[in-house]
Scaffold this motif. Structure first.
Motif, PDB file in Angstrom:
ATOM      1  N   PHE A 207       0.824  -1.205   0.000  1.00 29.46           N
ATOM      2  CA  PHE A 207       0.000   0.000   0.000  1.00 29.46           C
ATOM      3  C   PHE A 207       0.861   1.260   0.000  1.00 29.46           C
ATOM      4  CE2 PHE A 207      -1.978   3.300   2.731  1.00 29.46           C
ATOM      5  CZ  PHE A 207      -2.941   3.731   1.849  1.00 29.46           C
ATOM      6  N   PHE A 209       3.950   1.520  -0.910  1.00 30.33           N
ATOM      7  CA  PHE A 209       4.677   1.558  -2.183  1.00 30.33           C
ATOM      8  C   PHE A 209       3.816   2.172  -3.287  1.00 30.33           C
ATOM      9  CE2 PHE A 209       5.545  -0.826  -6.181  1.00 30.33           C
ATOM     10  CZ  PHE A 209       6.752  -0.226  -6.494  1.00 30.33           C
ATOM     11  N   LEU A 210       2.546   1.770  -3.317  1.00 27.95           N
ATOM     12  CA  LEU A 210       1.647   2.291  -4.347  1.00 27.95           C
ATOM     13  C   LEU A 210       1.362   3.783  -4.150  1.00 27.95           C
ATOM     14  CD1 LEU A 210      -0.863  -0.666  -4.752  1.00 27.95           C
ATOM     15  CD2 LEU A 210       0.866   0.088  -6.377  1.00 27.95           C
ATOM     16  N   SER A 213       4.431   5.392  -5.583  1.00 28.56           N
ATOM     17  CA  SER A 213       4.456   5.194  -7.024  1.00 28.56           C
ATOM     18  C   SER A 213       3.407   6.073  -7.712  1.00 28.56           C
ATOM     19  CB  SER A 213       4.204   3.715  -7.319  1.00 28.56           C
ATOM     20  OG  SER A 213       4.125   3.483  -8.689  1.00 28.56           O
TER      21      SER A 213
END
Lengths: 337, 266
Positions: A207, A209-210, A213
């Protein structure tokens, strides 16, 4: 034509790209945008220890953390929205007040457990409205959260009639508000625990990381097979939960709650995030940086207070600091390109 | 133009034994795409030729659900199981990979590391209960970076620091980790130097040889002719002709793409 010569060619190009970096004023400014907070916080604390009377007492230092806790908790949560590239969540103003009022008012009539559940529901509702408008309908986060602040405060004033709610004088809320572990107030411990938990969420999970990103490149993140609407809703949910906890901590301080409790929390939280070096353009930043930003802003305010500088000048100083930090951030982004 | 001779030099003979139909797209209609049907078999490379603006990118994006389609159905068949592709996310879940035309806009997060870019589509496989397994991410990323010939193979470096060809290899690497059943490549070698181009061609053939169905859009005619087993030529959102490997030549593709043949025959 062999692959070997091709590889040599590519390597040269890469070295060319790397060697292009030169150190000018813009690069130094960009560096201080990213890392200046470490240096400036250290310098500020050293200066305060040397020159400001009354700074170096245990009472003063714990008091700084105690006062910084509610805004700090909001800031570490709001870091998620900022890193996701959605600027900020202005509605924390309404969220903090809503949580505080619900905690005191509902626990007076239905007990503290029901009160916490009700506050959690309110937090989730805020996150859903903000997250769906921004994440699904792609509306501008600043305008949406400005509007939900208005709605939230309107609803709160309708139900509370604008009056102050008092908790029972010997209740658990009051006990939490004045409680300490050794010299450290509970509020500071909550800030520290929230920082650690949210840091793990941001750095160690898919989560988090997203979120990062998405902040760097929305389109590539979507085409990587992720549900971008859920990412945005998630960012607003983390902020809302943090704002709720902050509302609890703030209400516990005085054992009272009123609908304008959260005024100024939007800007002060953003100030801490930006000073910490998290980019308002999204993608870059961390929860620990925000904690450092909170410490910097709190110590600065404390120094101004101890030096007898009036509230008006304190506001000017904080505002000027943000203009400076945001400009550095923008310069840093230009240099990185 | 460079490329033709080099392309011939590097052309390796592919023994094409296409398998069963993997991708079946019927009656795809979307903005600039008018009722187009495409099938791609396992191990087959289908090329989409045509002029820029013919609707090829729009077609492939509509097929995989990256953009909405107004009509048409898309199914993926793998191991005897057929699934309907309804959204881009469901496509990716069911083994679709997409190398987009705009690599800097859609393909990569330039200010993130090679490792993070590779992690993006593979994040679920590289985690336990939503928590990343750092060692596994690094190991898989390094393996894939080596496989596509990234130079230098430093997975902690930002993708933005690499040349165009190396960036495109990272886009390929991130999808190869998923062992896709069907891969769409949109202009896979645009803005890529000749060395990297040859390597990407080699990789595309390798992917097909391993049984993946490949759909490739290319405005680079020698590339399209070299790689494709079948070429559909598009013009104004329609398929104006389908050419087998034997029929396909620069002339036959261009005449279908420009509509020259139609003018001449009437």
């Amino acid at each position: 034509m062999t692959t070997k010569s091709a590889s040599a060619e590519i390597t040269t190009t890469d070295i060319g790209v790397t060697a292009k970096r030169r150190l000018g004023v813009a690069e130094i400014l960009a560096w201080s945008s990213r890392n200046g907070v470490f240096v400036f916080t250290a310098l500020l604390i050293i200066a305060a220890l040397l020159f400001v009377d009354g700074f170096a007492s245990l009472y003063n230092v714990t008091d700084v953390f105690h006062r910084a806790a509610p805004v700090g908790i909001v800031a570490v949560g709001m870091t998620f929205v900022v890193i996701s590239g959605n600027y900020l969540d202005l509605s924390v103003v309404a969220q903090v007040a809503t949580a505080g009022v619900i905690l005191i008012a509902v626990s007076n009539t239905h007990g503290i457990f029901i009160a916490i559940v009700a506050a959690l529901m309110a937090a989730i509702l805020f996150a859903l409205v903000n997250g769906i408008a921004v994440g699904v309908f792609k509306a501008n986060a600043v305008i949406v959260t400005l509007a939900t602040t208005f709605i939230g405060l309107g609803v709160l004033r309708y139900f509370s009639g604008g009056s102050i709610f008092f908790g029972p004088p010997d209740g658990i809320i009051k006990a939490f508000g004045v409680g300490k572990v050794g010299p450290i107030p509970y509020s500071a411990i909550v800030l520290l625990v929230m920082t650690i938990l949210l840091s793990i969420l941001l750095n160690r999970t898919n989560f988090g990381f997203l979120i990062r990103s998405f902040g760097v490149n929305e389109s590539a993140t979507r085409l990587g097979g992720s549900n971008t609407a859920l990412i945005v809703i998630g960012a607003f949910l983390v902020t809302a939960i943090a704002a709720m906890v902050a509302g609890f901590v703030l209400a516990a301080f005085s054992n009272t709650a009123v609908s304008n409790d959260g005024v100024g929390y939007d800007f002060r939280a953003l100030a801490a995030i930006i000073v910490g070096g998290t980019s308002v353009f999204g993608g870059r930043g961390s929860v620990f940086r925000t904690l450092l930003g909170v410490i910097f802003v709190s110590v600065l305010t404390n120094i101004l207070v101890l030096s007898g500088i009036s509230f008006g000048y304190q506001q000017i100083a904080l505002g000027a600091l943000i203009v400076f930090a945001v400009s550095l951030d923008a310069i840093g982004r230009k240099v990185a390109r | 133009m460079v490329g033709r001779d080099l392309g011939l030099d590097l052309a390796s003979k592919r023994t094409t034994t296409p398998g069963a139909v993997v991708l079946d797209a019927q009656g795809i209609t979307a903005p600039r795409v008018n009722n187009v049907s495409v099938q791609v078999r396992a191990g087959e490379i289908v090329g989409l030729g045509g002029l820029v603006g013919a609707g090829r990118s729009e077609l492939v994006r509509a097929i995989i659900g990256a953009d909405d389609r107004t009509a048409g159905s898309v199914t993926l068949t793998h191991n005897g199981k057929t699934v309907t592709v309804s959204s881009y996310q469901s496509a990716v879940r069911n083994g679709v990979a997409y190398v987009p035309e705009e690599r800097r806009m859609d393909g990569l997060a330039l200010s993130m590391s090679v490792e993070d870019n590779i992690r993006l589509p593979n994040r679920k496989e590289l985690s336990v209960a939503g928590f990343k397994i750092g060692s596994k991410v690094a190991q898989v990323a390094q393996l894939l970076a080596d496989k596509v010939g990234l130079r230098p193979p430093e997975i902690r470096r930002d993708v933005g620091e690499y040349s165009g060809g190396n960036q495109q290899k990272v886009v390929l690497a991130k999808w190869l980790g998923r062992r896709p059943e069907f891969i769409v490549l949109d202009e896979p070698t645009r803005g890529v130097d000749v060395g990297a181009k040859a390597e990407i061609h080699r990789l595309v053939k390798e992917i097909a040889d391993q049984g993946t169905a490949v759909l490739i859009v290319s405005s680079d005619l020698p590339e399209l002719l070299e790689l494709s087993d079948t070429i559909h030529v598009m013009r104004d959102g329609h398929v104006t002709g389908t050419l087998s490997k034997e029929e396909a030549s620069e002339k036959s593709v261009m005449s279908l793409a420009s509509g020259e043949a139609i003018v001449r025959s009437s």
